[in-house]
Design a protein around this motif. Structure first.
Motif: not given
Lengths: 109, 115
Positions: A33, A35, A41-43, A45, A91, A95, A99, B2, B43, B45, B90, B101-108
């Motif tokens: 990915f 980003y 601000e937020a990352p 896609f 990934l 999964y 980063w 987002t 980042l 996790l 975050l 496989v899925n995109e992650q959506f982030f908060g601010p």
């Protein structure tokens, strides 16, 4: 261990083209990915590559070579609003997203 | 926008305080994440919740305590933090299942400063 490498900072000129590289060493691969993150601000896609080759989306393109553990993000016709950090993430076989530290892109007029 | 909101956006706290960060996602996702972002570092996790069950805890100190009451809300409870915990926190969400496989959506994010 798992590792993602990308340059810390790059500078480019408005209207020009810039290529941000990312190399990775991970336990397994299920896609890569990119980003974009503006300061404070937020990352958000930008792209996802799982097969070798180039994916084009407007001014942005992303390339992947799995055999070389390498990807790049190509930004064309740079605009001032493209000033941001660009994050590469892989990934792995579980999964889990691994980063990179991000590349801060500075656009000059 | 987002679809992921976080409050507060900024937080300054002393080492003896107790505070909580809140995250809410309006996307119908079933997985939520807490990340720590420090300057010039990848980042990190911290926690993952999948269908409200915690599935990842990446060796995070016990002074950080997550809570996921439902699939839309995620909290991070903070107590007796250290100055080195100052960072951007975050929250993200995604739709998981079957190894998709899925995109992650982030908060601010919440900019946390520990004095």
């Amino acid at each position: 261990g798992q590792n993602i490498d990308q340059p810390t900072e790059m500078t480019a000129t408005e209207g020009a083209i810039v290529q941000i590289n990312c190399t990775y060493q991970t336990s397994g691969f299920n896609g890569l990915f990119w980003y974009q993150q503006h300061a404070g601000e937020a990352p958000t896609f930008l792209s996802y590559n799982v097969l070798d080759g180039l994916e084009e989306k407007g001014r942005f393109s992303s390339f992947l070579s799995r055999s070389k553990g390498y990807s790049y993000l190509l930004l064309k016709e740079l605009q001032m609003k493209d000033s941001a950090s660009y994050l590469c993430a892989v990934l792995d076989s579980n999964y889990q997203l691994i980063w990179g530290a991000g590349t801060k892109l500075i656009i000059k007029p | 926008e987002t679809g992921v909101t976080q409050t507060p956006r900024h937080l300054v706290m002393g080492m003896t305080n107790k505070k909580s960060l809140k995250c809410e996602q309006h996307l119908g996702h079933n997985a939520m994440y807490w990340y720590k972002q420090s300057a010039k570092k990848p980042l990190e996790l911290m926690f993952v919740y999948n269908f409200k069950e915690q599935t990842e805890n990446n060796s995070v100190p016990s002074r950080f305590s997550p809570e996921c009451p439902n699939s839309s809300h995620l909290f991070l409870h903070l107590h007796t933090l250290q100055p080195e915990d100052s960072a951007l926190y975050l929250c993200a969400s995604s739709q998981e299942g079957g190894g998709r496989v899925n995109e992650q959506f982030f908060g601010p994010g919440t900019r946390l400063t520990v004095l």
